[in-house]
Enzyme design. Structure first.
Site, short mmCIF file in Angstrom:
data_model
loop_
_atom_site.label_atom_id
_atom_site.label_comp_id
_atom_site.label_asym_id
_atom_site.label_seq_id
_atom_site.Cartn_x
_atom_site.Cartn_y
_atom_site.Cartn_z
N ARG A 54 15.75 58.33 -11.94
CA ARG A 54 16.36 57.89 -10.68
C ARG A 54 17.87 57.85 -10.74
O ARG A 54 18.55 58.15 -9.78
CB ARG A 54 15.86 56.49 -10.33
CG ARG A 54 14.52 56.45 -9.67
CD ARG A 54 14.05 55.01 -9.60
NE ARG A 54 14.50 54.31 -8.40
CZ ARG A 54 14.38 53.00 -8.26
NH1 ARG A 54 13.90 52.26 -9.24
NH2 ARG A 54 14.76 52.43 -7.14
N ASP A 113 14.43 39.47 -3.86
CA ASP A 113 12.97 39.63 -3.80
C ASP A 113 12.21 39.17 -5.02
O ASP A 113 12.61 39.48 -6.14
CB ASP A 113 12.66 41.15 -3.84
CG ASP A 113 12.64 41.78 -2.50
OD1 ASP A 113 12.39 41.10 -1.53
OD2 ASP A 113 12.88 43.01 -2.48
N GLU A 173 19.12 40.99 0.40
CA GLU A 173 17.76 40.52 0.13
C GLU A 173 17.60 40.22 -1.36
O GLU A 173 18.07 40.98 -2.20
CB GLU A 173 16.77 41.61 0.56
CG GLU A 173 15.32 41.22 0.47
CD GLU A 173 14.39 42.32 1.02
OE1 GLU A 173 14.68 42.90 2.09
OE2 GLU A 173 13.39 42.61 0.35
N ARG A 194 17.02 48.16 -7.21
CA ARG A 194 17.37 47.49 -8.47
C ARG A 194 16.16 46.73 -9.02
O ARG A 194 16.26 45.57 -9.44
CB ARG A 194 18.53 46.53 -8.25
CG ARG A 194 19.77 47.22 -7.70
CD ARG A 194 20.99 46.33 -7.76
NE ARG A 194 22.17 47.06 -7.33
CZ ARG A 194 22.65 47.05 -6.09
NH1 ARG A 194 22.07 46.32 -5.16
NH2 ARG A 194 23.73 47.74 -5.79
N GLU A 212 8.22 40.08 -5.85
CA GLU A 212 6.98 40.68 -5.35
C GLU A 212 5.95 40.64 -6.48
O GLU A 212 6.23 41.11 -7.58
CB GLU A 212 7.21 42.12 -4.90
CG GLU A 212 7.94 42.18 -3.57
CD GLU A 212 8.02 43.58 -3.00
OE1 GLU A 212 7.74 43.75 -1.81
OE2 GLU A 212 8.35 44.50 -3.76
N GLN A 249 7.75 41.83 -9.76
CA GLN A 249 8.91 42.69 -9.53
C GLN A 249 9.99 41.90 -8.80
O GLN A 249 9.72 41.26 -7.79
CB GLN A 249 8.49 43.90 -8.70
CG GLN A 249 9.66 44.75 -8.22
CD GLN A 249 9.19 46.05 -7.59
OE1 GLN A 249 8.59 46.90 -8.22
NE2 GLN A 249 9.48 46.21 -6.31
N THR A 250 11.22 41.96 -9.32
CA THR A 250 12.34 41.37 -8.61
C THR A 250 13.28 42.50 -8.19
O THR A 250 13.30 43.57 -8.80
CB THR A 250 13.10 40.35 -9.48
OG1 THR A 250 13.49 40.97 -10.70
CG2 THR A 250 12.25 39.13 -9.76
N ASN A 251 14.06 42.24 -7.16
CA ASN A 251 14.98 43.26 -6.65
C ASN A 251 16.13 42.57 -5.94
O ASN A 251 15.99 41.44 -5.47
CB ASN A 251 14.24 44.21 -5.69
CG ASN A 251 14.93 45.55 -5.51
OD1 ASN A 251 16.01 45.80 -6.03
ND2 ASN A 251 14.29 46.42 -4.74
#
Ligand SMILES: *[C@@H]1O[C@H](CO)[C@@H](O)[C@H](O)[C@H]1NC(C)=O
Length: 297
Positions: free
Chosen positions: A282, A109, A107, A135, A111, A124-126
């Protein structure tokens, strides 16, 4: 009579076809319905302009909605123009992403996390590969994304993924399979968009709730011709992986140039508000792919 066999008939047909194609190319791009299936058929939660060149998705207390591409892609330069929810969009999330089928999905992303009137949207990207994401990078945009349409896209090939805003690179994600990190390169992905209530987490970590008195929330999309990817048919990915005929495979797109590096660093220095690579709560040690995704000048 004799239309089929008549040379004049053939000429007339091909001339007509050419005129139509030229008109289609010049004044109109692909229509929404040619490229996408709406996830709502009530005629309200997904609204398509009569000429098919613009679509809106509507979020209210009755439903959230979205749409997905008819095609599945493996590599390419895939983008669309989006105008985000104006005014008080706190709690709303506009998701715009490429995704393969589950399980162990890939995926890419975008958002957009809404905010109170006048406050900045977060983008936000991932990147997920083989079902593993985590990520996230978050940036503030350098313009108001609800005032006008801007294009958002990915240039994606075997070696790298570049997230772009108005064709400017904002994030680089290199293939790090040599370091043992899975990379999206074998699963065709569809392009999806949706608008939903994310107020459990979206705005200031969930503190600011969605205000339904400001509904309906509306996000608009256009330019449905810029889904310039390798379309996978009958689950056969070979034409997308084994050829060198696609422009995004050219050597110029296997690395980034100095201008692109500068642009990405400009975004990181001035607009980045979160980077998973620096989140030591994290990740006690920095994920191995991180350092090569920061461009060198
Ligand atoms: C909303 O605006 C506040 C105040 O400017 C900002 O701190 C925050 O990052 C913005 N975005 C989100 C998604 O909360």
């Amino acid at each position: 009579m004799g239309f089929k066999g008549s040379p004049n008939g053939v000429v007339a047909i091909s001339f007509f076809t050419v005129v139509c194609l030229v008109m289609a190319g010049v004044s109109y791009g692909a229509t929404f319905t040619e490229q996408f299936d709406a996830f709502s058929s009530d005629g309200y939660h997904v609204q398509v302009a009569p000429d098919g060149q613009e679509a809106k998705i509507v979020l209210d207390q009755v439903a959230a909605s979205g749409f997905g591409s008819k095609n599945q892609y493996l590599f390419g330069n895939i983008s669309m123009k989006i105008k985000l929810v104006p005014g008080d969009s706190a709690g709303t999330v506009t998701a715009y992403y490429l995704s393969s089928a589950q399980p162990a999905h890939d995926e890419l992303d975008f958002e957009f996390l809404g905010n109170a009137s006048g406050q900045p949207y977060v983008l936000q990207t991932n990147v997920f590969a083989n079902g593993v994401g985590g990520r996230e990078q978050r940036i503030n945009l350098w313009f108001d994304p609800s005032a006008d349409f801007h294009s958002y896209g990915v240039l994606w090939n075997k070696n790298q993924i570049i997230f772009t805003v108005d064709d400017k690179p904002i994030r680089l994600y290199k293939n790090s399979e040599d370091l043992g990190v899975a990379y999206p390169k074998s699963k065709p992905m569809g392009l999806y968009a949706s608008l939903w209530n994310g107020d459990q987490w979206a705005t200031e970590g969930g503190l600011i709730k969605l205000n339904w008195t400001h509904a309906p929330f509306i996000v608009s999309f256009k330019e449905f011709s810029t889904l310039d990817g390798c379309v996978v048919t009958n689950n056969d990915i070979t034409p997308c992986t084994a050829t060198t005929t696609h422009w995004w495979e050219a050597s110029a797109f296997q690395t980034i140039n100095r201008n692109q590096a500068e642009q990405i660093l400009w975004v990181k220095e001035n607009y980045e508000v979160y980077d998973y690579c620096k989140d030591t709560k994290r990740y006690t040690t920095e994920p191995v792919e991180c350092s090569r995704n920061v461009p060198l000048l």
